[in-house]
Design a protein around this motif. Structure first.
Motif, PDB file in Angstrom:
ATOM      1  N   ALA A   1       0.829  -1.206   0.000  1.00  0.00           N
ATOM      2  CA  ALA A   1       0.000   0.000   0.000  1.00  0.00           C
ATOM      3  C   ALA A   1       0.868   1.262   0.000  1.00  0.00           C
ATOM      4  O   ALA A   1       1.975   1.269   0.539  1.00  0.00           O
ATOM      5  CB  ALA A   1      -0.917   0.012   1.217  1.00  0.00           C
ATOM      6  N   TRP A   2       0.366   2.306  -0.630  1.00  0.00           N
ATOM      7  CA  TRP A   2       1.004   3.624  -0.533  1.00  0.00           C
ATOM      8  C   TRP A   2       0.718   4.204   0.843  1.00  0.00           C
ATOM      9  O   TRP A   2      -0.368   3.995   1.407  1.00  0.00           O
ATOM     10  CB  TRP A   2       0.454   4.552  -1.603  1.00  0.00           C
ATOM     11  N   ILE A   3       1.685   4.934   1.389  1.00  0.00           N
ATOM     12  CA  ILE A   3       1.524   5.548   2.708  1.00  0.00           C
ATOM     13  C   ILE A   3       1.724   7.052   2.582  1.00  0.00           C
ATOM     14  O   ILE A   3       2.627   7.518   1.880  1.00  0.00           O
ATOM     15  CB  ILE A   3       2.566   4.998   3.711  1.00  0.00           C
ATOM     16  N   ILE A   4       0.872   7.799   3.247  1.00  0.00           N
ATOM     17  CA  ILE A   4       1.088   9.241   3.391  1.00  0.00           C
ATOM     18  C   ILE A   4       1.045   9.566   4.878  1.00  0.00           C
ATOM     19  O   ILE A   4       0.092   9.208   5.580  1.00  0.00           O
ATOM     20  CB  ILE A   4       0.043  10.071   2.636  1.00  0.00           C
ATOM     21  N   ILE A   5       2.097  10.199   5.350  1.00  0.00           N
ATOM     22  CA  ILE A   5       2.153  10.682   6.724  1.00  0.00           C
ATOM     23  C   ILE A   5       1.780  12.157   6.702  1.00  0.00           C
ATOM     24  O   ILE A   5       2.403  12.945   5.988  1.00  0.00           O
ATOM     25  CB  ILE A   5       3.569  10.533   7.320  1.00  0.00           C
TER      26      ILE A   5
END
Length: 248
Positions: A25-29
């Protein structure tokens, strides 16, 4: 109770320690300044201050570098950092991602501004590039909305209106009415600096650097990486195309 048994029981109560972002999965913080409305009001010009923006850019640069992200976007008091599906730092543990990103942002901003400030953090997860593009389009839309609201609110405050009066005057006003309010006071919102209306993007770029090899006695060219800061981001479809390119 034996020491080992106690340790096992105590660790079993760390319910969220094993929670991790799904593989692939792509992650955005996304980090946000805590109580920054109050923090900035007495320290920076309103509605926007280039000094504050510079501090946020420096914080975004630090996060992008520390987390090994491929893109960072900052608007207002928030920063979003994109991490590719191959990201495996901290075994993708949510607790680690949230706590460390918040602490890195807090340390970087505090060091830049010279006094304590605090950030909180959250994790976003996307299954496809299109989800990532939608996310950053959403945040840029939010930047435009907040910029227009901020310009209207602080213009009214500058005329002597109280918080309550300025808020009441803007309540239920649509975009056209807010633009007209500013235009009547000599401000064309379309002429406001792009970074205020669309946010600021940061990403890695390669460049060639000329050097000299003293052993062979010849000039050489080396390829290096650096973080590019873009204060003139495109919008709408052009911005979506840019974000998609940066995910490659």
């Amino acid at each position: 109770m034996k020491g080992k048994d106690l340790e096992t029981r105590m660790r079993s109560l760390e319910w969220f320690h094993s929670l991790a972002v799904l593989p692939g999965a792509w992650i955005i913080i996304r980090v946000d300044g805590r109580s920054f409305s109050r923090f900035t009001e007495s320290r920076f010009d309103k509605p926007f201050d280039e000094r504050f923006s510079a501090f946020m850019i420096e914080t975004a640069r630090t996060l992008l570098n520390e987390l090994g992200g491929c893109y960072a976007y900052t608007e207002s008091d928030e920063i979003s950092v994109l991490l590719k599906p191959s990201f495996d730092l901290f075994d993708r543990e949510v607790e680690k991602l949230v706590s460390i990103s918040a602490s890195v942002a807090t340390a970087a901003f505090t060091h830049a501004v010279g006094e304590p400030a605090h950030f909180d953090s959250r994790v976003w997860m996307g299954a496809a590039v299109e989800d990532v593009v939608d996310y950053f389009s959403w945040r840029q839309t939010d930047a435009a909305r907040c910029a227009l609201n901020g310009w209207c609110y602080w213009t009214l405050r500058g005329e002597g209106r109280s918080r309550r009066e300025a808020t009441r005057m803007l309540k239920n006003s649509d975009v056209a009415a807010k633009n007209e309010l500013l235009f009547a006071r000599g401000v064309n919102f379309n002429d406001v600096p792009t970074w205020q209306r669309r946010g600021v993007g940061l990403w890695w770029e390669t460049f060639e650097r000329l050097g000299h090899d003293p052993v062979r006695g010849v000039d050489v060219t080396a390829t290096r990486r650096r973080i590019h800061v873009e204060k003139d981001l495109p919008m709408k479809d052009d911005y979506r195309t840019l974000v998609q390119r940066l995910t490659a």
